[in-house]
Design an enzyme around this catalytic site. Structure first.
Site, PDB file in Angstrom:
ATOM      1  CB  CYS A   2      -1.299   0.640   1.423  1.00  0.00           C
ATOM      2  SG  CYS A   2      -1.766  -1.576   1.306  1.00  0.00           S
ATOM      3  NE  ARG A  27       5.289   1.359  -0.893  1.00  0.00           N
ATOM      4  CZ  ARG A  27       6.371   1.031   0.270  1.00  0.00           C
ATOM      5  NH1 ARG A  27       7.715   2.224  -0.180  1.00  0.00           N
ATOM      6  NH2 ARG A  27       5.814   1.078   0.709  1.00  0.00           N
ATOM      7  CD1 TRP A  73      -0.207  -6.259  -2.919  1.00  0.00           C
ATOM      8  CD2 TRP A  73      -0.026  -6.904  -1.146  1.00  0.00           C
ATOM      9  NE1 TRP A  73       0.336  -7.348  -3.082  1.00  0.00           N
ATOM     10  CE2 TRP A  73       0.427  -7.987  -2.169  1.00  0.00           C
ATOM     11  CE3 TRP A  73      -0.475  -6.574   0.050  1.00  0.00           C
ATOM     12  CZ2 TRP A  73       0.764  -9.453  -1.287  1.00  0.00           C
ATOM     13  CZ3 TRP A  73      -0.071  -8.294   0.881  1.00  0.00           C
ATOM     14  CH2 TRP A  73       0.516  -8.998  -0.187  1.00  0.00           C
ATOM     15  CG  ASN A  99       0.188   1.543   3.836  1.00  0.00           C
ATOM     16  OD1 ASN A  99      -0.859   1.937   3.166  1.00  0.00           O
ATOM     17  ND2 ASN A  99       1.350   2.889   3.211  1.00  0.00           N
ATOM     18  N   GLY A 100      -1.045  -0.927   6.855  1.00  0.00           N
ATOM     19  CA  GLY A 100      -0.838  -1.241   8.148  1.00  0.00           C
ATOM     20  C   GLY A 100      -1.636  -2.189   7.923  1.00  0.00           C
ATOM     21  CD  GLU A 480      17.173 -13.909  -5.825  1.00  0.00           C
ATOM     22  OE1 GLU A 480      16.750 -14.549  -5.197  1.00  0.00           O
ATOM     23  OE2 GLU A 480      17.004 -12.953  -6.161  1.00  0.00           O
ATOM     24  CE  LYS A 484      13.688 -11.926  -8.726  1.00  0.00           C
ATOM     25  NZ  LYS A 484      15.139 -12.535  -7.596  1.00  0.00           N
ATOM     26  CD  GLU A 487       9.951 -12.417  -6.637  1.00  0.00           C
ATOM     27  OE1 GLU A 487      11.287 -12.110  -6.475  1.00  0.00           O
ATOM     28  OE2 GLU A 487       9.999 -12.195  -6.086  1.00  0.00           O
ATOM     29  CG  HIS A 503      17.962 -38.233  -0.230  1.00  0.00           C
ATOM     30  ND1 HIS A 503      17.836 -38.737  -0.513  1.00  0.00           N
ATOM     31  CD2 HIS A 503      18.862 -36.902  -1.206  1.00  0.00           C
ATOM     32  CE1 HIS A 503      19.528 -39.405  -0.592  1.00  0.00           C
ATOM     33  NE2 HIS A 503      20.498 -38.531  -0.510  1.00  0.00           N
ATOM     34  CE  LYS A 602      12.318  -3.720  -5.340  1.00  0.00           C
ATOM     35  NZ  LYS A 602      12.770  -4.572  -5.402  1.00  0.00           N
TER      36      LYS A 602
HETATM   37  O1  M6R Z   1      12.575  -5.155   1.271  1.00  0.00           O
HETATM   38  P1  M6R Z   1      13.295  -7.009   1.601  1.00  0.00           P
HETATM   39  O2  M6R Z   1      14.468  -6.877   1.222  1.00  0.00           O
HETATM   40  O3  M6R Z   1      13.026  -6.964   3.005  1.00  0.00           O
HETATM   41  O4  M6R Z   1      12.138  -7.584   1.173  1.00  0.00           O
HETATM   42  C1  M6R Z   1      11.753  -8.803   1.642  1.00  0.00           C
HETATM   43  C2  M6R Z   1      11.700  -9.989   0.247  1.00  0.00           C
HETATM   44  O5  M6R Z   1      10.319  -9.797  -0.110  1.00  0.00           O
HETATM   45  C3  M6R Z   1      11.920  -9.999  -1.082  1.00  0.00           C
HETATM   46  O6  M6R Z   1      12.940 -10.072  -1.597  1.00  0.00           O
HETATM   47  C4  M6R Z   1      11.017 -10.450  -2.410  1.00  0.00           C
HETATM   48  O7  M6R Z   1      11.247 -11.941  -2.409  1.00  0.00           O
HETATM   49  C5  M6R Z   1      11.712  -9.660  -3.641  1.00  0.00           C
HETATM   50  N1  M6R Z   1      10.135  -9.868  -4.631  1.00  0.00           N
HETATM   51  C6  M6R Z   1      12.843 -11.112  -4.962  1.00  0.00           C
HETATM   52  O8  M6R Z   1      12.562 -10.742  -6.108  1.00  0.00           O
END
Ligand code: M6R
Length: 607
Positions: A2, A27, A73, A99-100, A480, A484, A487, A503, A602
């Protein structure tokens, strides 16, 4: 997640609010809305979908000089027009964006309903509108203060009263708000990106503070009415307006920035001649470093993967026990916080609620916690009070790329310092330092010729399932890479330690399944060859990320992507880049919304 923007000044508010919402789009959000005080009443428009939709809907709207706006969001209640912010009280005289999360939502809602309040949305935020109304006797600040005292949870709030066309009230508890002080105008936002086009002079609100904002500035007090002092701060250059700079997407631009961002993470920190390093913000003398008995890296998502990578290097080079923890698990399991441990809270945004919660838990138990943060002045950086900025520059794409390599780099600098207080000799220290300063050129070299990414993307784009494998330092890279691809391309996949694959996950392989194997030269290379043969024997098609010049390995895979040869401990900084490019290419082929993938935010400011 948000976003809040509020404007009061001598210019029409609407265009500024819409522009602020656009600046916060990165975000992640699913609906947007705006409220103005106009001709003694509230004018409100909101809807699901992109800010573009809202911008069209409010075109030609009133030229009011103050307003509040929000990107939502969804947490409480679906993605619907009634659930979008702003929310109003029953008489439609008070508008709130929030927000929150209100944790005692059910109890408060029941009380308000018993008083006869009719709710028009499923959100927790609407409670604020009615609660503020309940306590309103003519003074906006008093009403907000009285209302927030009943709320358990987190909030960043902006509240407007139709009766008071000259003030906006803001309140913060656990959800960031920053006030920008302009010339004849004041702008409140949850993200400095929404302010920087208008002013760099800001006040960061702290928890339990309430601000009465007018076009001439802000009057900040604690909720209980006691006064607080605030220095006006200047927004760092890193908040310069983010542009794509000729790239089709922010993600691609950010991938290509990595030689410079890694350079920035190293700048002024490595002393090659001394075989050592220095991290000013860490506040640790050699004696303090020598006293560190273990290291714990805490983070979420990509930042957790950076922690996993760093933990391997810390054990390898410094011979200090190290591990990485997922913040959301760590904070809620009553963790052990040994007094001789160094904790690192890793976060790009510096606002991730789970990581912040973990920091608070470590602090509560008397632990020593340092931030490894990108966004200067963010909540985690401020809460830790000491640590390392990674200086990757603004990362706008939701999928984190350059922040990962900068986080790993900063933590490798720490590793060198730690190792030099132990068993790393002067000469060994010099070698480690040289490897680190050599990374940006190798990244540049790779990006100039990234190899057959298109062919690999072709193979992956139509797959039903993809497996990423790596051993040792390449295991977090495999995780990682899979994150990606999930996501931004939404392809089912998983990252696994290559040796563990037999396994269980080997059962997932069938004729043609793409397997992405990360196997640069190093201690694990030969073992990775056995795994490669195992998956090929099941019909998998292997996309191999290997060291340039390793011809034996190159010839074993269907598609081979060479990266410049490096020392093993810095190899993740190279091997991760083809995986970033691969997911980008796949998402592009599938027509995904690359910079703003579905459901993601974000900065994840809720639990
Ligand atoms: O801002 P942060 O690094 O604390 O965020 C952590 C995760 O939310 C962030 O890395 C998320 O997994 C990303 N979208 C990865 O691409």
């Amino acid at each position: 997640m948000c976003g809040i923007i509020a404007y009061i000044g001598d210019q029409p508010a609407l265009p500024r609010l819409v522009e602020g919402l656009r600046r916060m789009e990165y975000r992640g959000y699913d609906s947007a809305g705006v409220a103005l005080v106009y001709e003694d009443s509230l004018w409100v428009r909101k809807d699901v979908g992109r800010v573009d939709n809202l911008a069209r809907a409010v075109e030609g709207g009133p030229g009011a000089l103050m307003g509040i706006a929000h990107t939502r969001w969804a947490t409480h209640g679906g993605i619907t027009q009634p659930n979008a912010h702003p929310h109003l009280d029953g008489e439609q005289r008070i508008a709130v964006v929030h927000n929150g999360i209100i944790e005692n939502m059910n109890a408060l809602k029941a009380q308000l309903q018993a008083d006869g309040v009719v709710f028009r949305s499923e959100t927790d935020t609407e409670i604020f509108a009615h609660l503020i109304r309940k306590h309103y006797t003519g003074d906006p600040r008093e009403a907000v203060c009285a209302a927030v005292k009943h709320v358990r949870g987190t909030y960043g709030l902006a509240v407007m009263f139709a009766d008071h066309p000259n003030v906006i009230v803001a309140a913060r508890n656990g959800s960031p708000l920053v006030i920008g002080l302009g010339d004849g105008e004041t702008i409140l936002a949850s993200d400095p990106q929404a302010i920087v086009a208008h002013t760099r002079r800001v006040i960061y609100l702290r928890d339990r503070e309430v601000a009465v904002i007018s076009r001439d500035g802000a009057n900040v007090q604690l909720v209980d009415g006691s006064s607080v002092g605030h220095e006006i701060e200047l927004l760092d250059n890193e908040y310069d307006l983010a542009e794509k700079g000729g790239f089709a997407h922010f993600m691609l631009k950010e991938i290509h920035e990595q030689s410079e961002s890694i350079e920035r993470a190293l700048r002024g920190r490595i002393q090659v001649d001394d075989g050592n390093a220095k991290l000013g913000g860490l506040e640790m003398s050699p004696r303090d470093l020598r006293a560190v008995a273990r290291v714990v890296c805490i983070g979420c998502g990509t930042s957790y993967h950076a922690g996993l990578t760093a933990a391997l290097a810390i054990e390898d080079l410094a011979r200090v026990p190290a591990r990485a923890e997922i913040a959301s698990e760590f904070r809620h399991r009553h963790p052990i916080v040994p007094p001789d441990a160094a904790f690192f809270a890793i976060s790009q945004s510096g606002e991730t609620a789970d990581t912040l919660g973990a920091v608070q838990e470590v602090m509560l138990k008397g632990g020593d916690v340092h931030g490894v943060v990108n966004v200067v002045g963010s909540t985690i950086a401020r809460t830790c009070g000491k640590g390392v900025y990674v200086y990757s520059g603004p990362e706008i794409a939701v999928a984190s790329t350059k922040a990962f390599t900068s986080q790993v780099t900063a933590l490798l600098v720490f590793t060198l310092m730690l190792a030099r207080t132990r068993n790393l000799s002067f000469e060994q220290g010099q070698r480690v330092a040289r490897h680190l300063v050599g990374v940006p050129d190798k990244v540049r070299e790779y990006l100039a010729d990234p190899g057959p990414i298109s062919a690999a993307a072709e193979l992956v784009a139509n797959a039903r399932y993809v497996q990423f494998l790596g051993r040792g330092y390449s295991y977090p890279v495999a995780l990682e890479g899979a994150l990606k691809l999930k996501e931004i391309a939404y392809i089912p996949c998983e990252g696994y330690p290559a040796g563990e694959m037999k396994h269980g996950p080997i059962a997932m392989l069938e004729e043609g399944t793409p397997v992405i194997m990360v196997a640069p030269r190093g201690s694990q290379r030969d073992k990775a060859i056995s795994n490669l043969r195992e998956v090929q024997a099941r019909g998998a098609k292997v996309i191999l990320v290997h060291s340039a010049g390793d011809d034996e390995l190159r010839d074993m895979a269907e598609i081979s992507i060479p990266v410049p040869q490096t020392a093993e401990f810095v190899s993740p900084l190279l091997t991760v880049i083809p995986l970033q490019l691969l997911s980008y290419e796949v998402a592009l082929r599938l027509g995904r919304d690359i910079d703003k993938p579905r459901n993601l935010a974000k900065s994840v400011t809720v639990e």
